[in-house]
Design an enzyme around this catalytic site. Structure first.
Site, mmCIF file in Angstrom:
data_model
loop_
_atom_site.group_PDB
_atom_site.id
_atom_site.type_symbol
_atom_site.label_atom_id
_atom_site.label_comp_id
_atom_site.label_asym_id
_atom_site.label_seq_id
_atom_site.Cartn_x
_atom_site.Cartn_y
_atom_site.Cartn_z
ATOM 1 N N ARG A 1 5.278 -12.883 9.772
ATOM 2 C CA ARG A 1 6.480 -11.499 8.919
ATOM 3 C C ARG A 1 7.578 -12.015 9.568
ATOM 4 O O ARG A 1 8.077 -12.560 10.857
ATOM 5 C CB ARG A 1 5.525 -10.421 9.050
ATOM 6 C CG ARG A 1 5.291 -10.340 11.082
ATOM 7 C CD ARG A 1 4.018 -8.919 11.238
ATOM 8 N NE ARG A 1 4.114 -8.149 10.504
ATOM 9 C CZ ARG A 1 3.739 -7.260 9.694
ATOM 10 N NH1 ARG A 1 2.121 -8.168 8.935
ATOM 11 N NH2 ARG A 1 3.967 -6.384 9.070
ATOM 12 N N GLU B 1 0.887 -1.155 -0.050
ATOM 13 C CA GLU B 1 0.168 -0.183 0.073
ATOM 14 C C GLU B 1 1.038 1.328 0.010
ATOM 15 O O GLU B 1 1.525 1.711 0.694
ATOM 16 C CB GLU B 1 -0.777 0.081 1.243
ATOM 17 C CG GLU B 1 -1.819 1.223 0.979
ATOM 18 C CD GLU B 1 -2.913 0.675 2.332
ATOM 19 O OE1 GLU B 1 -2.640 0.251 3.151
ATOM 20 O OE2 GLU B 1 -3.473 2.442 2.230
ATOM 21 N N LYS C 1 4.538 0.810 9.612
ATOM 22 C CA LYS C 1 4.623 1.865 8.893
ATOM 23 C C LYS C 1 4.304 3.136 9.767
ATOM 24 O O LYS C 1 4.734 4.241 9.881
ATOM 25 C CB LYS C 1 4.059 1.836 7.769
ATOM 26 C CG LYS C 1 4.573 0.567 6.204
ATOM 27 C CD LYS C 1 3.897 1.731 5.008
ATOM 28 C CE LYS C 1 3.370 -0.332 4.940
ATOM 29 N NZ LYS C 1 2.517 0.214 4.279
HETATM 30 P P1 ATP Z 1 -0.420 -1.480 6.654
HETATM 31 O O1 ATP Z 1 -0.637 -2.855 6.030
HETATM 32 O O2 ATP Z 1 -0.234 -1.524 8.236
HETATM 33 O O3 ATP Z 1 0.260 -0.231 5.844
HETATM 34 P P2 ATP Z 1 1.670 -3.259 5.832
HETATM 35 O O4 ATP Z 1 3.696 -3.549 6.294
HETATM 36 O O5 ATP Z 1 1.009 -4.459 6.228
HETATM 37 O O6 ATP Z 1 1.605 -1.890 6.278
HETATM 38 P P3 ATP Z 1 1.553 -3.634 3.111
HETATM 39 O O7 ATP Z 1 1.851 -2.240 2.068
HETATM 40 O O8 ATP Z 1 0.146 -3.430 3.431
HETATM 41 O O9 ATP Z 1 2.520 -3.339 4.155
HETATM 42 O O10 ATP Z 1 2.732 -4.592 3.065
HETATM 43 C C1 ATP Z 1 2.782 -4.704 1.676
HETATM 44 C C2 ATP Z 1 3.427 -6.271 2.099
HETATM 45 O O11 ATP Z 1 4.300 -6.210 2.489
HETATM 46 C C3 ATP Z 1 1.826 -7.703 1.978
HETATM 47 O O12 ATP Z 1 1.758 -8.301 1.522
HETATM 48 C C4 ATP Z 1 2.499 -7.725 3.265
HETATM 49 O O13 ATP Z 1 2.122 -9.162 3.946
HETATM 50 C C5 ATP Z 1 4.126 -7.499 2.959
HETATM 51 N N1 ATP Z 1 4.857 -7.334 4.831
HETATM 52 C C6 ATP Z 1 4.881 -6.901 5.113
HETATM 53 N N2 ATP Z 1 5.553 -5.948 6.295
HETATM 54 C C7 ATP Z 1 6.028 -7.899 6.644
HETATM 55 C C8 ATP Z 1 7.099 -8.258 7.376
HETATM 56 N N3 ATP Z 1 7.389 -7.696 8.841
HETATM 57 N N4 ATP Z 1 7.629 -9.508 7.218
HETATM 58 C C9 ATP Z 1 7.076 -10.207 5.668
HETATM 59 N N5 ATP Z 1 5.904 -8.841 4.924
HETATM 60 C C10 ATP Z 1 5.546 -8.274 5.287
#
Ligand code: ATP
Ligand code: MG
Length: 558
Positions: A268, A43, A278
């Site tokens: 994760r 995102e 984030k």
């Molecule tokens: P948010 O949704 O809270 O803004 P997010 O870290 O989930 O934060 P996204 O942009 O939705 O951000 O993440 C993009 C991809 O990265 C998703 O598929 C998510 O599962 C993966 N991802 C995010 N954080 C991690 C992590 N710490 N380890 C592994 N994969 C991650």
């Protein structure tokens, strides 16, 4: 077939993880017609961090290993928090990591028309309805773990009424929050996500790509499976918190009767001494705790890049960490190991003195050029000339007037070897009126020239140095962990756990002369001090700024 070859290769070379096992099985049963297609769906509401890097390496690695495809897809369904600055930084970071999405930079928002049509389809099938409850009322009527939720009083609207209201929602006839479109599933489901989840909200806001075309926006759960389906993704890999969203992912695609990828969850990445959310990283930036998203103390890809990490090191780290099904805290030392391991091979050596102490060699006259090895790991890198003269800088910490036992560097009357040069002896210690040591008078032994001297004299200490008149000035920035506790994310008052000493700026370090010609991003090992990278932000034509990437395990000091 290419895939079969790859599978054979993998059996021998790749550490197996459970996702590879699933894909191997799918290829055997021809579930996806031999196809492998993954995606990374950020995102655009912040910069990417090391957790995202893990996901990118996993998804791209699978596509690469199975001759499949990998999409970069922006999950840009929330107009309020998203910005083009983030889109641009994400593209740069994914490219830098080496994940090849070819020409496929895709946007979930480009599918809004299709998603709208599919929502209409669900309404027609009696599987979605327009609900007038507010967000608060919906939350209150969801029930609890032990009690089922309450059905919405709007649940049994006719298909015609729903179609009419949904169109009016799209046309902007209702204010924010006054209506939603909800899936009609099961308010008694033990899984909260199945209790008539919201599919669309009314948000009158400008979208970074769609402008004001839309005032209804899809929720993550509704949008994500649609995006995967439209792109023909085979394996939709996400983190564990989506495990109990999977029944909903499946329900939507089954209800639509469209192409249906398989969602697979993995744990994760969490890193010690690091926050990864984030929201929190944004707070660190906005409230000025750090110097932007690319501050070298940030766990962002851009921060690591500026600090001097390499894509190879991050990819290796992702590989070593592996893919797990249970959440864990990964030791940051593992990441540091990966970068050291890579830079040991790739970075040339140099000498730099961070806290200079003047040394006069009383029995040396003129100048001499000595030969130094550029990279002991790679003889092809050759040697360079280092100027030696009668006035040198050594590190203040390499001299002690009253040394403890086991101190093998310079002491009054003692001897030490100057790296690539001679053994010197400290004959006299000059102090200022405050009693601080400001200069050492030493003699050198010409028979002890590094590599070719005839003397058999042996000393325990070897220290680095630079010639005063040849030295280049630089600012050097040393970093420590940004947080003082292992798991700052678990702390209620996490901001109070910021390390006040995470940045130390040394304004007048002295470098070996060849470093005058460095360019931003150049990387070196400063002998005995660590790996350093020329800063891209503060280095100018008149000023060199180095970031310490990582410290060094000193292997030749003793
Ligand atoms: P948010 O949704 O809270 O803004 P997010 O870290 O989930 O934060 P996204 O942009 O939705 O951000 O993440 C993009 C991809 O990265 C998703 O598929 C998510 O599962 C993966 N991802 C995010 N954080 C991690 C992590 N710490 N380890 C592994 N994969 C991650
Ligand atoms: Mg997310």
């Amino acid at each position: 077939m290419a895939n079969t070859n790859r599978q054979n290769e993998l059996k021998e070379s790749k550490p197996k993880n459970f996702i590879y096992e699933i894909i191997d099985e799918d290829l055997k049963t021809n579930k996806w017609g031999g196809k492998v297609h993954t995606r990374f769906p950020p995102e655009p509401n912040g910069y990417l961090h090391i957790g995202h890097a893990k996901s990118i390496c996993l998804n791209y690695g699978i596509a690469r290993d199975y001759n499949g495809k990998f999409n970069l897809r922006f999950d840009d369904t929330n107009p309020e928090k998203e910005e083009t600055e983030y889109v641009e930084s994400i593209i740069e970071d994914v490219k830098w990591l080496g994940a090849d999405f070819e020409d496929r930079i895709l946007y979930g928002s480009d599918y809004f028309d299709q998603m709208y049509e599919w929502a209409v389809d669900l309404i027609k099938k009696g599987k979605a309805y327009v609900c007038d409850l507010t967000a608060d009322e919906i939350r209150k009527s969801r029930g609890t773990l032990t009690e089922s939720g309450e059905e919405s009083p709007y649940r049994d609207r006719s298909v015609e009424e729903n179609l009419d209201l949904f169109e009016k929602m799209k046309n902007g006839e209702f204010p924010n929050g006054s209506k939603t479109l909800r899936a009609k599933i099961d308010m008694a489901s033990p899984n909260f996500n199945m209790r008539d989840p919201v599919m669309y909200r009314i948000v009158h806001a400008e979208h970074h790509r769609q402008g004001n075309k839309w005032c209804i926006y899809p929720t993550y759960d509704w949008a994500h499976g649609n995006e995967d389906s439209i792109e023909g993704i085979t394996h939709s890999i996400c983190t564990l918190e989506f495990e109990n969203h999977r029944p909903l992912y499946d329900w939507f695609l089954d209800a639509l009767g469209v192409y249906h990828p398989q969602q697979i969850e993995f744990a994760r990445l969490n890193l010690s001494y690091t926050v990864m959310s984030k929201r929190r990283l944004l707070q660190l930036v906005k409230e000025g705790y750090v110097d932007g998203w690319d501050d070298p103390r940030m766990p962002t890809i851009s921060g690591y890049r500026r600090r001097g990490y390499t894509p190879e090191a991050i990819r290796n780290f992702a590989e070593i960490v592996g893919v797990a099904k249970r959440d864990a805290l990964t030791d940051i030392a593992l990441l540091e190991y990966s970068i050291r391991d890579d830079l040991n091979k790739s970075a040339n050596r140099a000498m730099a003195v961070l806290n200079p102490l003047k040394v006069i060699i009383t029995n040396f006259e003129g100048e001499e050029e000595l030969e130094a090895v550029n990279n002991p790991e790679d003889p092809n890198r050759g040697t360079r000339k280092v100027p030696f003269s009668n006035e040198l800088y050594i590190e203040q910490t390499d001299f002690m007037a009253n040394p403890p036992k086991g101190f093998h560097r310079l002491v009054p009357g003692g001897e030490v070897r100057l790296r690539y040069a001679y053994i010197i002896k400290c004959e006299e210690v000059i102090k200022n009126e405050k009693g601080e040591v400001v200069e050492l008078r030493c003699t050198y032994d010409p028979e002890t020239k590094s590599g070719i001297g005839t003397s058999t004299k042996k000393v325990k200490g070897v220290i680095h140095w630079v010639s005063t008149n040849h030295a280049v000035d630089a600012e050097v920035r040393l970093y420590d962990r940004l947080f003082t506790v292992e798991n700052p994310g678990a702390e209620e008052d996490w901001l109070s756990k910021i390390n006040p000493n995470s940045l130390e700026i040394i304004s007048s370090a002295k470098l070996e002369p060849f470093l005058k010609a460095v360019k931003p991003s150049d990387k070196f090992q400063f002998e005995r001090l660590g790996y350093f990278c020329v800063d891209t932000k503060y280095t100018t034509d008149d000023k060199i700024v180095f970031n310490r990437t990582v410290t060094l395990k000193d292997s030749w000091k003793k």
